[in-house]
Design an enzyme around this catalytic site. Structure first.
Site, PDB file in Angstrom:
ATOM      1  N   CYS A   1      -5.218   0.890  44.303  1.00 44.87           N
ATOM      2  CA  CYS A   1      -4.623   2.228  44.341  1.00 44.87           C
ATOM      3  C   CYS A   1      -5.475   3.110  45.260  1.00 44.87           C
ATOM      4  CB  CYS A   1      -4.589   2.824  42.931  1.00 44.87           C
ATOM      5  SG  CYS A   1      -6.236   3.224  42.280  1.00 44.87           S
TER       6      CYS A   1
ATOM      7  N   GLU B   1     -11.473  -2.637  39.904  1.00 44.09           N
ATOM      8  CA  GLU B   1     -12.326  -2.518  41.090  1.00 44.09           C
ATOM      9  C   GLU B   1     -13.525  -1.610  40.842  1.00 44.09           C
ATOM     10  OE1 GLU B   1      -8.010  -2.506  42.788  1.00 44.09           O
ATOM     11  OE2 GLU B   1      -9.004  -1.968  40.909  1.00 44.09           O
TER      12      GLU B   1
ATOM     13  N   HIS C   1     -10.607   1.213  36.126  1.00 45.05           N
ATOM     14  CA  HIS C   1      -9.887   0.202  36.903  1.00 45.05           C
ATOM     15  C   HIS C   1     -10.803  -0.990  37.165  1.00 45.05           C
ATOM     16  CE1 HIS C   1      -6.456   2.768  38.774  1.00 45.05           C
ATOM     17  NE2 HIS C   1      -6.820   3.260  37.604  1.00 45.05           N
TER      18      HIS C   1
ATOM     19  N   CYS D   1      -9.208   3.408  44.047  1.00 41.27           N
ATOM     20  CA  CYS D   1      -9.990   2.184  44.249  1.00 41.27           C
ATOM     21  C   CYS D   1     -10.194   1.886  45.733  1.00 41.27           C
ATOM     22  CB  CYS D   1      -9.328   1.022  43.524  1.00 41.27           C
ATOM     23  SG  CYS D   1      -9.387   1.229  41.730  1.00 41.27           S
TER      24      CYS D   1
END
Length: 171
Positions: free
Chosen positions: A95, A67, A65, A98
Site C-alpha cells: 500500500c 512490511e 502491516h 508500506c
C-alpha cells in the site's frame, strides 16, 4: 528502476520463489488470526533478517502491516535503518504507507506475489517505488508465486463473506 515480470535467470527465479514461500508462511500466520493474509520477509546476503505478517485487527493498529513489521525487525538485526542491499518479498503489492516505508528504508529490491488493483502502490494505482523525484527507487519484480498468493487472498475473503452471511441468517 522498475522491472516487472522480466524473464530473470532460472536461478534467480528459484531464489525468488524460495523466499516468497517464506512470505506465504508468514501470510498463513495472519490467516490463522483472521487477519488479511499478507506476509513479508526481508533478505540480506542470502539470509532472512526480518519477517512480518498483517496484524492490524489483532494489534488494533493501522501501522501493523507485514512490511512495516519486517522492516522494523530487519533494521534491528542490521543495526541500521538503511536496508541497502536487501530484498523485500511480500505476498501482496504494498500500500502507499508500506511503499513509502520501503523507499525510506532504502530497500534495493521488492518482489511481489500478487497485485492489489484497489490500493497497490507498486504499479497498480501508483508506483511509489519508482518516483524519480525521490532520492531512492527500488527495483521491482512482480508475479512470483502469483497463483498461490492470490489464492490465499481469495480464500480468505470468500470465507469472510460466508461467515458474514451466516451471521446475518442467525440474527
Amino acid at each position: 528502476m522498475s522491472i516487472e515480470n522480466t524473464d530473470f535467470s532460472t536461478e534467480q527465479r528459484k531464489i525468488d520463489e524460495k523466499y516468497m514461500r517464506e512470505a506465504i508462511r508468514q501470510a498463513k500466520k495472519a490467516y490463522k488470526l483472521d487477519e488479511t493474509p499478507i506476509g513479508c520477509v526481508i533478505v540480506h546476503d542470502g539470509k532472512i533478517i526480518g519477517r512480518g505478517y498483517n496484524r492490524r485487527n489483532t494489534d488494533k493498529s493501522p501501522l501493523a502491516h507485514a512490511e512495516i513489521s519486517a522492516i522494523r525487525k530487519a533494521s534491528r538485526k542490521l543495526g541500521d535503518w538503511r536496508l541497502e542491499e536487501c530484498t523485500l518479498y511480500v505476498t501482496l503489492e504494498p500500500c502507499q504507507m508500506c511503499a513509502g516505508a520501503i523507499i525510506q528504508s532504502r530497500v534495493t529490491r521488492v518482489v511481489v506475489g500478487c497485485m492489489n488493483p484497489k490500493a497497490g502502490c507498486a504499479g497498480s494505482v501508483l508506483n511509489l517505488l519508482d518516483v524519480k523525484a525521490f532520492n531512492h527507487q527500488a527495483e521491482l519484480t512482480t508475479g512470483v508465486l502469483e497463483e498461490e498468493c492470490s489464492a490465499l487472498m481469495t480464500g480468505f475473503f470468500r470465507e469472510l463473506r460466508e461467515r458474514k452471511k451466516m451471521q446475518k441468517k442467525s440474527i
